[in-house]
Enzyme design. Structure first.
Site, mmCIF file in Angstrom:
data_model
loop_
_atom_site.group_PDB
_atom_site.id
_atom_site.type_symbol
_atom_site.label_atom_id
_atom_site.label_comp_id
_atom_site.label_asym_id
_atom_site.label_seq_id
_atom_site.Cartn_x
_atom_site.Cartn_y
_atom_site.Cartn_z
ATOM 1 C CG ASP A 101 135.720 83.975 76.217
ATOM 2 O OD1 ASP A 101 135.859 82.852 75.686
ATOM 3 O OD2 ASP A 101 134.835 84.232 77.053
ATOM 4 C CG HIS A 122 133.453 80.399 77.522
ATOM 5 N ND1 HIS A 122 133.387 81.731 77.215
ATOM 6 C CD2 HIS A 122 132.168 79.978 77.572
ATOM 7 C CE1 HIS A 122 132.129 82.106 77.110
ATOM 8 N NE2 HIS A 122 131.369 81.052 77.307
ATOM 9 C CB SER A 148 128.869 81.824 75.443
ATOM 10 O OG SER A 148 128.657 82.180 76.781
#
Length: 433
Positions: free
Chosen positions: A187, A156, A265
């Site tokens: 992911d 993402h 992230s």
């Protein structure tokens, strides 16, 4: 506020008067009677009164230094002055503690030379106006270098990217990166950088293993709130399959209590000197609940890219199962008391299991691992996990052996596993049409 200030003022003034009285006593002690022994000074009296407490603190700090994981209270005692005594009498054990701290510091230093900040310019598709994209937007995330001159980050972070830049810790220069593979399901994404200058002084991190509960991890990344690198610490709280927010899939994840904020992230979670996972999401509305992608999922993603040159996906069995915890349900399908398993309630017509399994079959074992009535299988020490994890760790086109109870008889059947969205050859579909 004035009323609150007055008591503080009064307290400070009374303290100053007490200090002044103590100063007068120390500077002008009364003359002792010639026939009696001179009384102890107030400072010596205070020291004698504190000796038992200091001795107890010294014993506690020495005990805490001898353990492998010193408590916070032991560290606080050390700050108050016990380490000087402990260093003289317990020099060897104190040295071991210093070496442990040095190793932890060196591990973080190694991570600092591996973690990069990822700058992404992306343009998402416009589903209301399919002939054009949405306006470009900028986003930031984290990543880390692994052997083979590759950078691991989250899918993402680079989703719908136009171009991607990376920046090393302590460097003002941004380098252009190419996206080698993206796995939206897990992911994860792999980046490469062509510039040789970027790789000067860069260290690669090794992948470790799944940490046990209560093991400490350090999350390194570039979260919101600043531009420089950030390090947060926490412990492992839970290990189980979890819903991945980006790909809406159910894969194994590790829950930790370290702070994971937007920007973290793609950053590594360090345990010792190896990577324990990749930070990727947190639980909104809750405090200190973050999730990292475990090493088995990372290795499965990387191995798939290395073998096929692109993301190959995670396999599924293609069936929906129902727990058989109800005694009457087990008796209805002819399960003996010692049998455990789950009931097949629905089968995907596009899966290979559609040709092998039947509705109302009882799955007893998967590759020789017994399945409990609630659909879980043994995992490490006194832990259990859903058998979907065993399915997802299989490689595409591999065959799994299923032990099935059908019409009261046990059978062993072979099922070819494929990723979600990849149709079997007999389905008759080409290019998704």
């Amino acid at each position: 506020m004035l009323a609150a200030a007055r008591p503080l003022r009064r307290l400070s003034s009374s303290c100053s008067s007490s200090v002044g009285a103590l100063r007068r006593v120390l500077l002008h002690p009364p003359a002792p009677p010639p026939s009696l022994q001179p009384p102890l000074s107030p400072l010596r009296t205070l020291t004698r009164a504190l000796l038992p407490s200091l001795a107890a603190a010294h014993r506690f700090s020495t005990t805490s230094f001898s353990t492998s994981a010193p408590s916070r209270l032991g560290e606080c005692v050390g700050v108050l002055g016990a380490p000087a005594i402990a260093e003289e009498e317990e020099g060897e054990e104190t040295g071991a503690l210093v070496r442990h701290d040095t190793d932890a510091y060196a591990a973080v230093e190694l991570a600092l030379d591996s973690v990069v900040k990822v700058f992404t310019v992306s343009s998402s598709p416009n589903y209301f106006l399919p002939w054009q994209n949405k306006a470009q937007r900028e986003s930031m995330g984290s990543g880390f270098v692994i052997p083979g001159r590759r950078i691991v980050t989250n899918a993402h972070v680079v989703a719908d990217h136009t171009f991607v830049l990376v920046r090393k810790h302590g460097s003002p220069t941004k380098y252009k990166a190419e996206v080698q593979a993206v796995g939206h399901e897990c992911d994860l994404a792999l980046l490469t950088v062509e510039s040789e200058e970027f790789w000067d002084g860069v260290n690669s991190l090794e992948l470790g293993d799944i940490p046990f509960l209560q093991e400490a991890v350090a999350v390194v990344g570039y979260p919101q709130g600043g531009d420089n690198i950030s390090v947060t610490k926490g412990v492992v709280s839970r290990v189980e399959p979890t819903q991945y927010a980006h790909g809406a899939t159910q894969l194994m994840a590790i829950q930790i209590d370290a702070a994971i904020n937007p920007g973290n992230s793609g950053g590594p979670a360090i345990m010792g000197d190896k990577v324990a996972g990749v930070a990727f999401q947190n639980l909104s509305g809750a405090e200190n609940i973050g999730y990292i992608i475990p090493v088995p999922v990372i290795k499965r993603f990387i191995s798939g890219v290395e073998e096929s040159g692109k993301y190959s996906g995670f396999c599924t069995l293609g069936v929906s199962c129902q727990a058989t915890e109800n005694i009457q349900l087990r008796e209805c399908f002819g399960m003996r008391p010692e049998m455990t398993g789950v009931l097949v309630s629905r089968i995907n017509p596009l899966s290979d299991a559609y040709k092998v399994l039947k509705k109302d079959d009882i799955l007893l074992e998967f590759d020789g691992v017994p399945i409990a009535n609630d659909g879980t299988v043994p995992f490490r020490n006194r832990e259990r996990i859903t058998f979907d994890h065993l399915v997802s760790m299989k490689k595409p086109e591999e065959t799994a052996v299923l032990k099935v109870l059908r019409d009261g008889k046990e059978q062993e059947l072979g099922v070819t596993l494929r990723p979600t969205g990849i149709m079997p050859h007999h389905a008759g579909y080409v290019n998704g049409h």
